[in-house]
Design a protein around this motif. Structure first.
Motif, PDB file in Angstrom:
ATOM      1  N   GLY A 243       3.963  14.672   7.448  1.00  0.00           N
ATOM      2  CA  GLY A 243       5.317  15.166   7.375  1.00  0.00           C
ATOM      3  C   GLY A 243       6.259  14.253   6.625  1.00  0.00           C
ATOM      4  O   GLY A 243       6.731  14.579   5.550  1.00  0.00           O
ATOM      5  N   SER A 244       6.534  13.067   7.209  1.00  0.00           N
ATOM      6  CA  SER A 244       7.436  12.112   6.555  1.00  0.00           C
ATOM      7  C   SER A 244       6.755  11.401   5.391  1.00  0.00           C
ATOM      8  O   SER A 244       7.411  10.911   4.482  1.00  0.00           O
ATOM      9  CB  SER A 244       7.942  11.093   7.563  1.00  0.00           C
ATOM     10  N   SER A 245       5.433  11.327   5.415  1.00  0.00           N
ATOM     11  CA  SER A 245       4.689  10.686   4.340  1.00  0.00           C
ATOM     12  C   SER A 245       3.257  11.175   4.352  1.00  0.00           C
ATOM     13  O   SER A 245       2.818  11.809   5.318  1.00  0.00           O
ATOM     14  CB  SER A 245       4.727   9.161   4.475  1.00  0.00           C
ATOM     15  N   LEU A 246       2.550  10.836   3.296  1.00  0.00           N
ATOM     16  CA  LEU A 246       1.164  11.272   3.160  1.00  0.00           C
ATOM     17  C   LEU A 246       0.246  10.048   3.182  1.00  0.00           C
ATOM     18  O   LEU A 246       0.528   9.041   2.535  1.00  0.00           O
ATOM     19  CB  LEU A 246       0.963  12.011   1.844  1.00  0.00           C
ATOM     20  N   LEU A 247      -0.839  10.184   3.936  1.00  0.00           N
ATOM     21  CA  LEU A 247      -1.868   9.150   3.905  1.00  0.00           C
ATOM     22  C   LEU A 247      -2.850   9.545   2.815  1.00  0.00           C
ATOM     23  O   LEU A 247      -3.429  10.639   2.861  1.00  0.00           O
ATOM     24  CB  LEU A 247      -2.574   9.058   5.254  1.00  0.00           C
ATOM     25  N   VAL A 248      -3.020   8.655   1.812  1.00  0.00           N
ATOM     26  CA  VAL A 248      -3.839   8.999   0.653  1.00  0.00           C
ATOM     27  C   VAL A 248      -4.888   7.925   0.394  1.00  0.00           C
ATOM     28  O   VAL A 248      -4.826   6.835   0.929  1.00  0.00           O
ATOM     29  CB  VAL A 248      -2.954   9.176  -0.616  1.00  0.00           C
ATOM     30  N   LYS A 249      -5.826   8.278  -0.470  1.00  0.00           N
ATOM     31  CA  LYS A 249      -6.819   7.315  -0.968  1.00  0.00           C
ATOM     32  C   LYS A 249      -7.109   7.631  -2.431  1.00  0.00           C
ATOM     33  O   LYS A 249      -6.756   8.723  -2.931  1.00  0.00           O
ATOM     34  CB  LYS A 249      -8.095   7.368  -0.138  1.00  0.00           C
ATOM     35  N   ALA A 250      -7.708   6.668  -3.112  1.00  0.00           N
ATOM     36  CA  ALA A 250      -8.058   6.890  -4.504  1.00  0.00           C
ATOM     37  C   ALA A 250      -9.134   7.968  -4.591  1.00  0.00           C
ATOM     38  O   ALA A 250     -10.066   8.000  -3.783  1.00  0.00           O
ATOM     39  CB  ALA A 250      -8.538   5.600  -5.142  1.00  0.00           C
ATOM     40  N   GLU A 251      -8.977   8.827  -5.579  1.00  0.00           N
ATOM     41  CA  GLU A 251      -9.961   9.909  -5.751  1.00  0.00           C
ATOM     42  C   GLU A 251     -11.258   9.305  -6.268  1.00  0.00           C
ATOM     43  O   GLU A 251     -11.285   8.506  -7.204  1.00  0.00           O
ATOM     44  CB  GLU A 251      -9.415  10.933  -6.732  1.00  0.00           C
ATOM     45  N   ALA A 252     -12.346   9.674  -5.634  1.00  0.00           N
ATOM     46  CA  ALA A 252     -13.648   9.140  -6.024  1.00  0.00           C
ATOM     47  C   ALA A 252     -14.038   9.652  -7.400  1.00  0.00           C
ATOM     48  O   ALA A 252     -13.704  10.761  -7.788  1.00  0.00           O
ATOM     49  CB  ALA A 252     -14.680   9.526  -4.981  1.00  0.00           C
TER      50      ALA A 252
ATOM     51  N   THR B 276      -1.447   4.012   1.745  1.00  0.00           N
ATOM     52  CA  THR B 276      -2.904   3.969   1.870  1.00  0.00           C
ATOM     53  C   THR B 276      -3.286   3.231   3.153  1.00  0.00           C
ATOM     54  O   THR B 276      -2.422   2.754   3.886  1.00  0.00           O
ATOM     55  CB  THR B 276      -3.531   3.246   0.670  1.00  0.00           C
ATOM     56  N   ARG B 277      -4.547   3.099   3.391  1.00  0.00           N
ATOM     57  CA  ARG B 277      -5.016   2.366   4.570  1.00  0.00           C
ATOM     58  C   ARG B 277      -5.070   0.857   4.321  1.00  0.00           C
ATOM     59  O   ARG B 277      -5.621   0.118   5.107  1.00  0.00           O
ATOM     60  CB  ARG B 277      -6.411   2.870   4.954  1.00  0.00           C
ATOM     61  N   GLY B 278      -4.501   0.433   3.260  1.00  0.00           N
ATOM     62  CA  GLY B 278      -4.461  -0.991   2.944  1.00  0.00           C
ATOM     63  C   GLY B 278      -4.845  -1.305   1.521  1.00  0.00           C
ATOM     64  O   GLY B 278      -4.455  -2.330   0.960  1.00  0.00           O
ATOM     65  N   GLU B 279      -5.606  -0.423   0.883  1.00  0.00           N
ATOM     66  CA  GLU B 279      -6.023  -0.684  -0.488  1.00  0.00           C
ATOM     67  C   GLU B 279      -4.864  -0.404  -1.451  1.00  0.00           C
ATOM     68  O   GLU B 279      -3.951   0.344  -1.146  1.00  0.00           O
ATOM     69  CB  GLU B 279      -7.243   0.167  -0.867  1.00  0.00           C
ATOM     70  N   PHE B 280      -4.924  -1.052  -2.616  1.00  0.00           N
ATOM     71  CA  PHE B 280      -3.898  -0.863  -3.642  1.00  0.00           C
ATOM     72  C   PHE B 280      -4.374   0.200  -4.638  1.00  0.00           C
ATOM     73  O   PHE B 280      -5.563   0.247  -4.980  1.00  0.00           O
ATOM     74  CB  PHE B 280      -3.631  -2.171  -4.388  1.00  0.00           C
TER      75      PHE B 280
ATOM     76  N   PRO C 274       0.819  -1.221   0.000  1.00  0.00           N
ATOM     77  CA  PRO C 274       0.000   0.000   0.000  1.00  0.00           C
ATOM     78  C   PRO C 274       0.851   1.269   0.000  1.00  0.00           C
ATOM     79  O   PRO C 274       0.322   2.364   0.072  1.00  0.00           O
ATOM     80  CB  PRO C 274      -0.774  -0.146   1.301  1.00  0.00           C
ATOM     81  N   SER C 275       2.175   1.152  -0.021  1.00  0.00           N
ATOM     82  CA  SER C 275       3.013   2.349   0.001  1.00  0.00           C
ATOM     83  C   SER C 275       3.686   2.553  -1.342  1.00  0.00           C
ATOM     84  O   SER C 275       3.792   1.626  -2.153  1.00  0.00           O
ATOM     85  CB  SER C 275       4.066   2.242   1.112  1.00  0.00           C
ATOM     86  N   GLY C 276       4.141   3.768  -1.577  1.00  0.00           N
ATOM     87  CA  GLY C 276       4.815   4.100  -2.819  1.00  0.00           C
ATOM     88  C   GLY C 276       5.048   5.597  -2.889  1.00  0.00           C
ATOM     89  O   GLY C 276       5.257   6.246  -1.855  1.00  0.00           O
ATOM     90  N   LYS C 277       4.994   6.165  -4.081  1.00  0.00           N
ATOM     91  CA  LYS C 277       5.208   7.604  -4.248  1.00  0.00           C
ATOM     92  C   LYS C 277       4.051   8.217  -5.023  1.00  0.00           C
ATOM     93  O   LYS C 277       3.469   7.577  -5.908  1.00  0.00           O
ATOM     94  CB  LYS C 277       6.530   7.874  -4.963  1.00  0.00           C
ATOM     95  N   VAL C 278       3.755   9.465  -4.694  1.00  0.00           N
ATOM     96  CA  VAL C 278       2.731  10.215  -5.415  1.00  0.00           C
ATOM     97  C   VAL C 278       3.334  11.548  -5.858  1.00  0.00           C
ATOM     98  O   VAL C 278       4.334  12.010  -5.301  1.00  0.00           O
ATOM     99  CB  VAL C 278       1.486  10.468  -4.540  1.00  0.00           C
ATOM    100  N   SER C 279       2.728  12.109  -6.881  1.00  0.00           N
ATOM    101  CA  SER C 279       3.157  13.440  -7.328  1.00  0.00           C
ATOM    102  C   SER C 279       2.005  14.419  -7.133  1.00  0.00           C
ATOM    103  O   SER C 279       0.860  14.121  -7.465  1.00  0.00           O
ATOM    104  CB  SER C 279       3.577  13.402  -8.805  1.00  0.00           C
ATOM    105  N   ILE C 280       2.344  15.561  -6.542  1.00  0.00           N
ATOM    106  CA  ILE C 280       1.379  16.655  -6.364  1.00  0.00           C
ATOM    107  C   ILE C 280       2.012  17.896  -6.958  1.00  0.00           C
ATOM    108  O   ILE C 280       3.040  18.374  -6.460  1.00  0.00           O
ATOM    109  CB  ILE C 280       1.054  16.870  -4.875  1.00  0.00           C
ATOM    110  N   GLY C 281       1.433  18.358  -8.039  1.00  0.00           N
ATOM    111  CA  GLY C 281       2.061  19.457  -8.778  1.00  0.00           C
ATOM    112  C   GLY C 281       3.349  18.946  -9.401  1.00  0.00           C
ATOM    113  O   GLY C 281       3.362  17.934 -10.094  1.00  0.00           O
TER     114      GLY C 281
END
Length: 399
Positions: free
Chosen positions: A390-399, A372-376, A357-364
């Motif tokens: 701070g050290s990482s972001l908790l994210v979810k798929a955009e609805a 994520t909370r467990g989902e892929f 469930p972890s990896g990298k995301v791009s914002i701008g």
């Protein structure tokens, strides 16, 4: 027989003590004997039942030890019951033709297969023929009663000849050893365990090398012994590929992963059985249960090994030599990454890598570690930040 031909031997003596085997294998042996330019003598030392009777009748001469028996060649299925008549018909035909070729009574040969055949003073309807040594002598199915192969040599004018006893070579002995159910189960354990530990410690190389070696040692003996077919080995390869796709490419654990495990399990089981594709009519039910038991037991032991190893492997001195054991703790002055300049909670972005469930995301134009909370979440899928840690972001798929 190959050695006898290469060495220009004068005769071949087959010592038989068998309750039989597969019709196809027996017929291969029968044909080899009938085509031999070197005389082949059968020495029945106790039993030559079923396929053993066919092999004996194919020989130029038959000699029997006192108290021996020959016959009862009815084809049976795994339950011990007589096979359908088409199989009996085939066995009757080759028994009859073999007896005719060797100048023996073909009706008696058929009577060893077919219980409906009735021969005066020999057998009644409802019973197949089985000869004792004395009976075989009486009805021309044995040349003489002997106690050893030396007696055969004397009777065939080969007294004093040098004798070479055939023994398995080192390769056949290795194959025989590997075919032992205990060894096969141990190799399965190494295969599964090696794959697991390689995934846990990628790049080490030794676990996957051990797994590949175990797979080679497992499949080759069964292949050389005629049990493993190409398609059965191919099933194993496809199963491994599907499992790898599930782990490294496809998010979650679904159809590919389950299918891969089923194919691997099926392949490891089928290579132990002498089935004809998916026809198990002549495969003993005990053999099927034993093969499945070996695979299941080995898989369970591998699971136990993985659990135990998960707690003990990483604490061993050997593992510390190939892994980074140094911990950068807060007591030593290390701190995690400082907070982002602006709170990113609620921001939208794109999964730069697969999040499982972890990896990298791009914002701008910036990239961040995320989980994520467990989902892929697939690469390229849009995401929204739930919380900025701070050290990482908790994210979810955009609805």
């Amino acid at each position: 027989m190959e050695k006898a031909v290469e060495g220009n031997y004068s005769a071949i003596i087959l010592e038989l003590d068998t309750y039989g085997g597969l019709v196809t294998d027996a017929n291969d042996i029968r044909e080899r004997i009938l085509k031999s330019d070197i005389p082949v003598y059968a020495f029945i030392n106790t039993d030559a039942a079923s396929a053993g009777a066919l092999i004996s009748i194919a020989c130029d001469s038959i000699y029997m030890a006192p108290g021996s028996a020959m016959g009862a060649a009815t084809v049976v299925v795994q339950t011990g019951e007589a096979a359908p008549d088409k199989y009996q018909s085939y066995m009757r035909k080759i028994m009859r033709s073999t007896a005719e070729e060797r100048g023996r009574d073909p009706i008696i040969a058929e009577g060893m297969v077919d219980e409906s055949i009735e021969i005066d003073s020999i057998t009644t309807a409802g019973k197949v023929i089985t000869f004792s040594t004395k009976e075989a002598l009486k009805y021309n199915y044995c040349e003489a009663e002997v106690t050893s192969y030396e007696d055969i040599l004397e009777r065939t004018g080969l007294a004093g000849a040098s004798v070479d006893k055939f023994s398995l070579g080192w390769s056949e002995k290795v194959i025989s050893w590997v075919l032992n159910p205990v060894v096969s189960g141990f190799l399965i354990l190494i295969m599964i365990g090696g794959i697991y530990y390689e995934l846990q410690t990628p790049g080490v190389g030794f676990p996957i090398a051990a797994s590949i070696l175990a797979a080679v040692l497992y499949f080759i003996p069964y292949y050389l012994n005629g049990l493993a077919e190409n398609w059965e080995i191919l099933l194993f390869g496809i199963g491994i590929i599907l499992l790898a796709l599930e782990i490294f490419v496809i998010p979650g654990f679904g159809v590919a992963g389950v299918s891969g495990l089923i194919l691997i399990f099926t392949s490891l089981t089928l290579v132990m059985l002498d089935n004809d594709t998916f026809n198990f009519e002549f495969v003993n039910i005990e053999s099927i249960v034993r093969a499945m038991g070996i695979v299941v037991t080995s898989s369970l032991l591998s699971g136990i090994l993985m659990i135990v190893g998960g707690f003990t492997l990483y604490k061993t001195p050997l593992f510390n030599k190939i892994s980074l054991a140094y911990r950068e703790t807060k007591d030593l002055g290390y701190t995690s990454k400082v907070k982002n300049e602006a709170d990113l909670t609620g921001k939208n972005g794109i999964a730069y890598t697969v999040l499982r469930p972890s990896g990298k995301v791009s914002i701008g134009e910036d990239y961040y570690d995320a989980y994520t909370r467990g989902e892929f979440i697939s690469k390229g899928q849009r995401i929204v930040v739930i919380r900025d840690e701070g050290s990482s972001l908790l994210v979810k798929a955009e609805a």
